[in-house]
Design a protein around this motif. Structure first.
Motif, short mmCIF file in Angstrom:
data_model
loop_
_atom_site.label_atom_id
_atom_site.label_comp_id
_atom_site.label_asym_id
_atom_site.label_seq_id
_atom_site.Cartn_x
_atom_site.Cartn_y
_atom_site.Cartn_z
N UNK A 23 -12.52 -14.29 -6.33
CA UNK A 23 -12.97 -12.93 -6.61
C UNK A 23 -12.52 -11.98 -5.52
N UNK A 24 -11.96 -10.85 -5.91
CA UNK A 24 -11.50 -9.84 -4.97
C UNK A 24 -10.04 -9.99 -4.57
N UNK A 25 -9.45 -11.16 -4.82
CA UNK A 25 -8.03 -11.37 -4.48
C UNK A 25 -7.23 -11.09 -5.75
N UNK A 26 -6.59 -9.93 -5.80
CA UNK A 26 -5.94 -9.49 -7.04
C UNK A 26 -4.71 -8.66 -6.73
N UNK A 27 -3.84 -8.53 -7.74
CA UNK A 27 -2.68 -7.67 -7.64
C UNK A 27 -3.08 -6.23 -7.93
N UNK A 28 -2.23 -5.30 -7.52
CA UNK A 28 -2.42 -3.88 -7.81
C UNK A 28 -1.11 -3.32 -8.36
N UNK A 29 -1.22 -2.53 -9.41
CA UNK A 29 -0.04 -1.97 -10.06
C UNK A 29 0.35 -0.66 -9.41
N UNK A 30 1.66 -0.49 -9.20
CA UNK A 30 2.20 0.74 -8.62
C UNK A 30 3.17 1.37 -9.61
N UNK A 31 3.24 2.70 -9.58
CA UNK A 31 4.15 3.40 -10.48
C UNK A 31 4.67 4.65 -9.78
N UNK A 32 5.90 5.03 -10.14
CA UNK A 32 6.51 6.23 -9.57
C UNK A 32 7.53 6.81 -10.52
N UNK A 33 7.84 8.08 -10.31
CA UNK A 33 8.86 8.78 -11.11
C UNK A 33 10.03 9.10 -10.21
N UNK A 34 11.25 8.78 -10.66
CA UNK A 34 12.41 9.01 -9.82
C UNK A 34 13.66 9.30 -10.61
N UNK A 35 14.77 9.35 -9.90
CA UNK A 35 16.08 9.63 -10.49
C UNK A 35 17.05 8.52 -10.14
N UNK A 125 -3.83 7.41 -6.48
CA UNK A 125 -2.92 8.50 -6.17
C UNK A 125 -2.29 8.41 -4.81
N UNK A 126 -2.57 7.38 -4.03
CA UNK A 126 -1.99 7.23 -2.71
C UNK A 126 -0.67 6.46 -2.79
N UNK A 127 0.26 6.76 -1.87
CA UNK A 127 1.56 6.09 -1.83
C UNK A 127 1.40 4.77 -1.09
N UNK A 128 1.78 3.67 -1.75
CA UNK A 128 1.68 2.34 -1.15
C UNK A 128 3.04 1.71 -0.88
#
Length: 357
Positions: A23-35, A125-128
């Motif tokens: 419990x508590x050990x998990x992945x986190x999804x990241x997303x961004x917009x680029x060119x 909303x933070x950059x990781x």
């Protein structure tokens, strides 16, 4: 028809790490917009994707390049993309992540492109992480003379190690002196066996909170706790066999069932209805010297074919082999089999949970 059944051996022992997660050990999804730049004329058509033009103008402005108001950009080597990545637990700044780059405009291909520096944000909303690099697209395409050929998918690709972690996510390895293991599938019997296996290796340390959560007393010292959890994760447990279940994919007609599926005696009538609609051209030719005109008319032909479906007696069976044999005797195709299984469930003859996906 339902394929031949695979003989399933009795449940074998599995490691606790394969049955549970901490419990508590998990992945986190990241997303961004680029060119993506450097495409060989296969980028977005900027007249149809205004967000690509706006992104280019903003990027050039940040680099000190000012465009005159009203400037029309006709670019073919740039594509707007979404960049996604998975931030694993305990990731630290400086580690590399693989990223997936997917076109969001009308670019024909991302092959040979380079992703420009793109911040990747989490749900808060933070950059990781920050991504940049040359893409690997596992496909190829060619066109000419009005013909085209494409192999695999050209509008998405990956950049191995293309993102650098800039911020880690704090992970609490348990609360106080307790760590909680969570079963991947809720099962009271399996939870009991996991508790017994842990208590055999470390007496009086584990207790089941419910059918999914097992609370374990672990050392307070971080190094000792990691070693303790590593020991527990490699303990072997024989899970309880799952409840009888039939999975039906209504879109493809796929049917998958586990070993505990059983049938009761029932009668099934199966038949298929075929409706054929054709158009036949009829020509009316006048007699010679009659000064008549040739008339062409269309006549519609409708044919309905419904083969007789005899009522068949399906004998019950308690093993997977018996169930497969009984269903194959119906001679139904996979799509018809979906309807038959649903009817059997409604009639109480299918002794299993029916899940439609």
């Amino acid at each position: 028809m339902l394929g031949a059944a695979l003989v399933q051996a009795p449940a074998s022992a599995e490691r606790i790490k394969d049955l549970t997660s901490v419990a508590g050990v998990r992945d986190n999804q990241l997303v961004g917009y680029g060119l993506v730049v450097g495409l060989d004329g296969s980028g977005d058509q900027t007249t149809q994707t205004p967000f690509t033009v706006q992104s280019i103008i903003n990027m050039l402005g940040n680099m000190g390049v000012t465009l005159a108001p009203g400037t029309s950009l006709q670019l073919k080597n740039v594509a707007a993309v979404m960049v996604t990545a998975t931030l694993p637990p305990f990731a630290r700044p400086g580690q590399a992540l693989d990223v997936t780059v997917s076109s969001m405009g009308n670019a024909k291909s991302l092959r040979g492109g380079t992703l420009v520096m793109t911040p990747l944000k989490g749900a808060d909303g933070k950059v990781y992480a920050v991504a940049q690099g040359n893409m690997v697209v596992g496909g190829a395409g060619a066109q000419g003379g009005g013909a085209s050929q494409t192999i695999n998918h050209l509008s998405a690709g990956r950049i191995p190690g293309g993102a650098t972690v800039e911020r880690g996510v704090p992970v609490m390895l348990g609360q106080g002196e307790y760590v909680t293991f969570e079963l991947n599938d809720t099962d009271f019997g399996t939870a009991r066996r996991v508790v017994d296996a842990i208590n055999l290796a470390a007496p009086n340390t584990a207790a089941a909170l419910d059918g999914r959560s097992i609370q374990v007393r672990a050392p307070i010292d971080t190094s000792d706790r990691v070693a303790f959890l590593g020991l527990l994760e490699n303990l072997e447990v024989t899970p309880v066999q799952q409840a009888a279940k039939v999975i039906v994919n209504s879109r493809t007609g796929s049917v998958v069932m586990n070993q505990k599926v059983a049938l009761q005696d029932c009668a099934v009538a199966h038949g298929s209805l075929t409706v054929t609609v054709n158009t036949q051209t009829q020509v009316s030719q006048p007699a010679p010297v009659s000064r008549g005109r040739t008339v062409v008319s269309q006549a519609g032909l409708v044919n309905i074919d419904q083969p007789g479906g005899a009522l068949m007696n399906i004998r019950g069976g308690t093993s997977l082999a018996d169930v497969v044999k009984a269903l194959n005797a119906l001679g139904a195709n996979p799509m018809d089999l979906v309807s038959i299984l649903q009817a059997m469930k409604s009639a109480g003859a299918l002794r299993a949970e029916l899940e439609v996906i």
